[in-house]
Design a protein around this motif. Structure first.
Motif, PDB file in Angstrom:
ATOM      1  N   SER A  85      -5.066   2.167   6.778  1.00 30.76           N
ATOM      2  CA  SER A  85      -5.041   1.321   5.584  1.00 30.76           C
ATOM      3  C   SER A  85      -6.432   1.158   4.991  1.00 30.76           C
ATOM      4  N   ASN A  86      -7.413   0.953   5.852  1.00 29.33           N
ATOM      5  CA  ASN A  86      -8.780   0.781   5.370  1.00 29.33           C
ATOM      6  C   ASN A  86      -9.356   2.065   4.790  1.00 29.33           C
ATOM      7  N   VAL A  87      -8.969   3.210   5.355  1.00 30.32           N
ATOM      8  CA  VAL A  87      -9.412   4.503   4.813  1.00 30.32           C
ATOM      9  C   VAL A  87      -8.869   4.694   3.403  1.00 30.32           C
ATOM     10  N   VAL A  88      -7.589   4.392   3.210  1.00 29.46           N
ATOM     11  CA  VAL A  88      -6.981   4.536   1.880  1.00 29.46           C
ATOM     12  C   VAL A  88      -7.675   3.626   0.874  1.00 29.46           C
ATOM     13  N   ARG A  89      -7.929   2.384   1.270  1.00 32.37           N
ATOM     14  CA  ARG A  89      -8.615   1.453   0.367  1.00 32.37           C
ATOM     15  C   ARG A  89     -10.031   1.953   0.046  1.00 32.37           C
ATOM     16  N   TRP A  90     -10.736   2.443   1.061  1.00 28.37           N
ATOM     17  CA  TRP A  90     -12.100   2.936   0.860  1.00 28.37           C
ATOM     18  C   TRP A  90     -12.104   4.137  -0.093  1.00 28.37           C
TER      19      TRP A  90
END
Length: 598
Positions: free
Chosen positions: A146-151
């Motif tokens: 999830s954090n990779v997608v947001r980044w």
């Protein structure tokens, strides 16, 4: 006070000592210390230790709870003794003495435990995926994703790209894999398709004048499963730009992925030099079009040293046109331990396991008579000291090193040579495990010859041929495309190309692959029509989200970073897909299911 919690299970510390709090979560672990119960209470945010003894009115009720029950507790925050502080968790300085408990959701006996990291069969894990996802490693993997997608989304906006969404229900399009077809109720006998990629739409977006597009796009392909590939659907960072060359695409992509891996790589070195390697050279040097450059071994053509030599097997092979002999250097690793006969025999056995008769080898050692270095092994005896010395010099090897040899048509032995190179690098400690190394693989052949002797596209049919229309008037097998991949640590993480935006070149390119103009108009009518009304030069790429996260999570199975994946047979064991349709559904769609062939 809130009905369920005043704090999360990661929200308390020693500043809250003395306060009355309310927590809700899952019972992670229960420990009975002779009349004193200790429970690790877990929620999405973390873990808090709660305790209860016989003096509490909640003791009897808390005694009944078991692992993975969902409970609410009220209690007083207490400081832990200094010797009992747990520095591994944010709440490790405190514990909560329970004064009241309410069971919010009891649990049956667990088919797999949540506490600990015991390995369980994949079928069990996927059938009870909601339990599997409660385990800490899986929870962290999903949060990483999830954090990779947001980044990535933020990075693309910061780079001047704009996010647009493309259709999910569309027309069938040959993208190199099988489509998932969707029957139309309103148009009996006709079918939509789920997009293998937003390829045509993102190109049309460029024709429409929206420069620098991106999307976190779902893609659907009916493929055979692999450890690094989902058999049904996946997500990719989809990118397209107008008025760009190949260099422009590379320049736009590198800071995004470089930054991503630096941010989420847990301190592993992310090399900033991204070499460009021609497809043909990648196969020649590494036996793969997605080389792992953490391993420094580069294979070399040593045919000249075996032509006319005393080693009859290779000498006869080289009399046939198109055959080669390649060497895989095996320098001693950081330990300095010489590469001896035992290791060479193991690698020979590895080649036999891969379906080859074996793998020749030479190793260089101290001469038994103390006269210096000598070459040893059956090959060395057959070809003599002059040829073995020439091989050693070409490969840059020294005493204590070895080399392995494979011969024949490169396309038959290259994949095995590539796997052998990886094994050698791993076993000799040459592969730098604590880093990420990227490489652009460029100059893919536009076409290939199928087993039936037919000319077909070797990669993306929408790529611009190098040399344009003029190049297509010659031998198709000598045409290169403005097609490129990005490899990282032995995986393909990006594929892309500069697009063919001219109708006359597109017609000719498809004609060489056996598609008449009428078929091109039928399959790609929307895109061809658009190109006739002023199309800009454009290009882009797509990065596989699942594979990026897999690398960052340091796992080799893509199902470890997908929340609800299919199994190896493309089945959803949790939801029961695929399932048989109801007769009413078939009648409405005017479809009939044929029985399986005996």
């Amino acid at each position: 006070m809130h009905a369920y919690r005043s704090h999360t299970c990661a929200g308390l510390n020693k500043t809250h000592v003395g306060e009355t709090v309310r927590l809700s979560g899952w019972v992670h672990r229960v420990r009975d210390h002779g009349g004193v119960l200790f429970i690790d209470l877990r929620d999405h945010y973390g873990i808090t230790q709660v305790l209860c003894d016989g003096d509490s009115a909640a003791f009897k009720a808390l005694e009944a709870v078991r692992s993975e029950w969902v409970i609410r507790i009220d209690g007083r925050v207490k400081a832990r003794d200094a010797s009992l502080v747990n520095t591994k968790i944010p709440t490790g300085e405190i514990e909560v003495y329970v004064t009241e408990v309410e069971v919010l959701g009891a649990s049956e006996e667990l088919p797999l435990p949540v506490f600990g990291d015991a390995e369980y069969p994949e079928e069990t894990r996927l059938t009870y995926r909601f339990l599997d996802l409660r385990r800490d490693t899986m929870h962290q993997n999903m949060m990483l994703r999830s954090n990779v997608v947001r980044w990535l989304r933020n990075a693309m906006w910061d780079q001047g790209f704009t996010e647009f969404q493309t259709p999910i229900i569309t027309a069938s399009s040959p993208e190199g894999a099988r489509d998932f077809l969707v029957p139309s109720r309103l148009h009996p006998g006709k079918f939509y398709a789920l997009p293998q990629a937003p390829q045509q739409f993102k190109q049309l977006i460029q024709v429409a004048g929206f420069d620098r597009y991106f999307q976190i796009a779902p893609c659907f392909r009916d493929e055979d499963p692999r450890a690094d590939r989902s058999p049904t659907d996946f997500y990719q960072l989809d990118v397209e730009m107008s008025f760009v060359t190949q260099d422009d695409v590379f320049a736009a992509v590198q800071p995004v992925l470089q930054g991503l891996f630096e941010h989420f790589g847990k301190g592993r070195k992310v090399h900033a030099d991204w070499p460009r390697i021609a497809y043909r050279d990648s196969l020649k040097w590494y036996g793969s079009d997605k080389p792992d450059l953490r391993n420094p071994i580069r294979m070399q053509d040593v045919s000249q040293h075996f032509a006319g030599s005393g080693f009859a097997i290779f000498a006869k092979l080289l009399e046939q046109e198109g055959n080669e002999v390649r060497a895989i250097p095996a320098p001693k690793g950081p330990s300095g331990e010489p590469v001896g006969r035992k290791f060479c025999d193991r690698m020979n056995a590895f080649a036999q396991q891969q379906g080859l008769p074996g793998m020749g080898y030479i190793f260089w050692r101290e001469a038994e008579d103390g006269s210096g270095m000598e070459a040893a092994g059956p090959l060395a005896k057959n070809i003599g000291p002059e040829r073995t010395e020439a091989i050693r010099v070409q490969l840059g090897l020294e005493k204590g090193d070895a080399a392995f040899f494979l011969g024949g048509k490169p396309e038959t032995f290259e994949p095995i040579a590539g796997r052998a190179r990886n094994v050698i690098g791993e076993e000799l400690g040459l592969t730098d495990k604590d880093s990420f190394r990227f490489a652009w693989i460029v100059d893919f052949p536009m076409y290939e010859k199928t087993d039936e002797g037919k000319i077909d596209f070797s990669h993306n049919p929408f790529s611009m041929p190098q040399g344009g229309l003029e190049a297509l008037n010659g031998d198709p097998l000598k045409v290169y495309a403005y097609q490129y991949d990005l490899a990282c640590n032995g995986y393909e993480v990006i594929s892309g190309g500069i697009r063919n935006h001219k109708p006359e070149i597109m017609y000719k390119a498809f004609e060489l692959a056996g598609y008449p103009n009428s078929e091109v108009d039928k399959r790609f009518g929307g895109m061809v029509k658009a190109f006739k009304y002023g199309a800009p030069p454009h290009g882009g790429c797509a990065a596989g989200i699942d594979r990026l996260v897999m690398l960052l999570a340091d796992t080799q199975n893509i199902r470890e970073v997908i929340m609800f994946p299919m199994n190896q047979r493309a089945e959803d064991l949790l939801m029961g897909a695929p399932s048989e349709p109801m007769n009413e559904q078939l009648r409405e769609l005017r479809l009939r299911v044929l029985p399986k062939e005996a």
